[in-house]
Design a protein around this motif. Structure first.
Motif, PDB file in Angstrom:
ATOM      1  N   ARG A 102      50.149  53.689  42.267  1.00  0.00           N
ATOM      2  CA  ARG A 102      48.803  53.459  41.735  1.00  0.00           C
ATOM      3  C   ARG A 102      48.108  54.767  41.384  1.00  0.00           C
ATOM      4  O   ARG A 102      47.470  54.892  40.333  1.00  0.00           O
ATOM      5  N   GLN A 103      48.239  55.781  42.243  1.00  0.00           N
ATOM      6  CA  GLN A 103      47.603  57.067  41.960  1.00  0.00           C
ATOM      7  C   GLN A 103      48.200  57.721  40.720  1.00  0.00           C
ATOM      8  O   GLN A 103      47.489  58.328  39.906  1.00  0.00           O
TER       9      GLN A 103
ATOM     10  N   THR B 154      50.923  52.902  46.923  1.00  0.00           N
ATOM     11  CA  THR B 154      49.785  53.824  46.825  1.00  0.00           C
ATOM     12  C   THR B 154      50.090  54.960  45.856  1.00  0.00           C
ATOM     13  O   THR B 154      49.275  55.301  44.983  1.00  0.00           O
TER      14      THR B 154
END
Length: 463
Positions: A281-282, A278
């Motif tokens: 990806r951010q 996560t």
């Protein structure tokens, strides 16, 4: 809040004969230090025969760092470091600190940080220039060369050759990593003909010779955009120009402080990112939106808040400067314990930055805990990766800038994945927190990432 009585004190269990708790610190410093807050707010441990007091509550830690008259830089780590590096800003006692801080502060103003940003951009580009898909490299040595080259050119300007930088890098690496011997091993071992002691002696001779030559050359041909150029116009405490020894000491201070720690932070950063899809990806979403595949520039930093939060969270979880010491200069009482003058205080950000009552799920890598609305609710003293108070690291923004630019530039084109043989356990006998072994494999994020700027070119063609 009464710092003297409102907190608890405990003696850490598990001390071994002669060595005390030193083996625990060497074997797994994160686990040992993170466990101490479960015993008390101020915990006594033993390093060999000597007692050391460890602050484990944010308020106690902050108090000790802010009151740097009473809790002065001292103890075996600083005593040995002064022998090797001299009494520069980061190592000098309180009596010499204020003048040196005022003398050096202009070098770290906003305008100069922007100028150093250009040096960082050049060195980051040089680091990644040879990368291709499938390329693998030892993480810490590569990032160490990056941070050392940046620091050398910040100190000495464009006149610093690659050969000079390499000679200094090799010796400073040996010296800084060997200082842990003085903290964790009994004094008698430092007089034995051990390989680590012999390497220290040789590295010190090489290092001082190289630095003296660079300073002498700079006096003859100063380079304007450099730290030494600023210091050549400065005055010492006696009102006279700085001597060559004083110039060398200040140059050494920034080189030693700005190499291992930044390189270690980058090493841990990519390891932590690889374990959190996560966050990865951010980060990539942000750099794609801002950079479009090109290297990051200093002017981009305001548009990269998530990238900076990644850096901060990595520093919380794996602070490179994992331990340093203070020595009391006066009788004082903390958590009901009387500390006599000369008492040894061992300070580690790990003791508060991993407290579950301060950071929810402290072992989880969560950059968004540094969103302003969350960070503002944290207690004072809960983040100490750069220390706090009047002796907070003068180069904190320099380090944050370098790490953020490096992370953004790499993430805009590449994904770095730890190789299977990576050993994330902290290295033993090291003053900087490092994984024992970590190789990173380079994977292009875009089909044409072998050529600079291709994502931006592709996007423009699509338009």
């Amino acid at each position: 809040m009464d710092i003297s009585t409102e907190f608890t004190h405990a003696i850490a269990p598990g001390a071994l004969p002669v060595l005390g708790h030193a083996p625990h610190l060497m074997r797994d410093p994160l686990k040992f230090l993170g466990s101490l807050s479960g015993h008390g707010d101020l915990v006594t441990i033993r390093l060999g025969p000597r007692r050391a007091y460890v602050p484990c509550h944010p308020e106690i830690l902050r108090h000790m760092l802010v009151d740097y008259r009473t809790f002065d830089k001292g103890g075996p780590l600083y005593e040995r470091a002064r022998e090797v590096f001299g009494e520069s800003l980061g190592l000098c006692p309180h009596a010499r600190h204020r003048h040196q801080r005022r003398m050096l502060q202009p070098a770290f103003g906003a305008d100069n940080i922007a100028a150093y940003g250009a040096i960082m951009e050049q060195q980051i580009t040089a680091l990644t220039a040879s990368w291709r898909g499938g390329h693998a490299f030892e993480a810490f040595p590569a990032f160490f060369r990056l941070s050392a080259n940046t620091a050398m050119r910040m100190i000495f300007g464009a006149g610093c050759t690659d050969e000079a930088a390499t000679a200094v890098q090799q010796s400073i690496a040996t010296l800084t990593r060997g200082l842990a011997v003085d903290l964790l091993l009994p004094k008698v071992t430092q007089r034995l003909p051990l390989p680590v002691i012999r390497r220290q002696t040789k590295a010190r001779e090489t290092f001082l010779t190289s630095m003296d030559r660079l300073v002498a050359e700079h006096r003859v041909r100063p380079h304007p955009a450099s730290l030494l150029a600023l210091l050549l116009d400065a005055q010492g405490e006696d009102g006279r120009p700085l001597t060559s020894d004083q110039l060398r000491e200040q140059a050494i201070a920034f080189l030693s402080a700005g190499t291992d720690t930044t390189a270690a932070a980058l090493t841990w950063m990519f390891l932590l990112l690889a374990g959190n899809a996560t966050a990865q990806r951010q980060l990539e979403d942000e750099v794609d939106r801002v950079l479009h595949g090109r290297p990051a520039r200093f002017a981009d930093l305001p548009e990269l808040p998530y990238t900076r939060r990644v850096v901060t969270e990595a520093l919380r979880m794996r602070p490179p400067g994992w331990v340093f010491t203070r020595a009391t200069t006066a009788r004082t009482t903390i958590a009901g314990q009387v500390l006599e003058p000369g008492s040894l205080v061992l300070i580690s950000p790990c003791t508060v930055q991993h407290r579950p009552d301060v950071y929810a799920q402290p072992e989880e890598f969560s950059p968004d805990r540094w969103l302003p609305e969350h960070a503002s609710a944290l207690p004072r003293g809960s983040f100490a990766a750069f220390s706090n108070g009047g002796r907070k690291c003068i180069g904190d923004e320099f380090a944050m800038t370098e790490a953020t630019l490096t992370l953004a530039t790499v993430a805009s084109r590449w994904r770095l994945t730890p190789e299977p043989q990576t050993d994330p356990r902290p290295k033993t006998l090291a003053t900087t927190l490092l994984p024992r072994r970590m190789r990173l494999r380079v994977t292009p994020r875009h089909e044409s990432s072998t050529e600079p700027g291709t994502l931006a070119d592709t996007n423009s063609k699509r338009k």
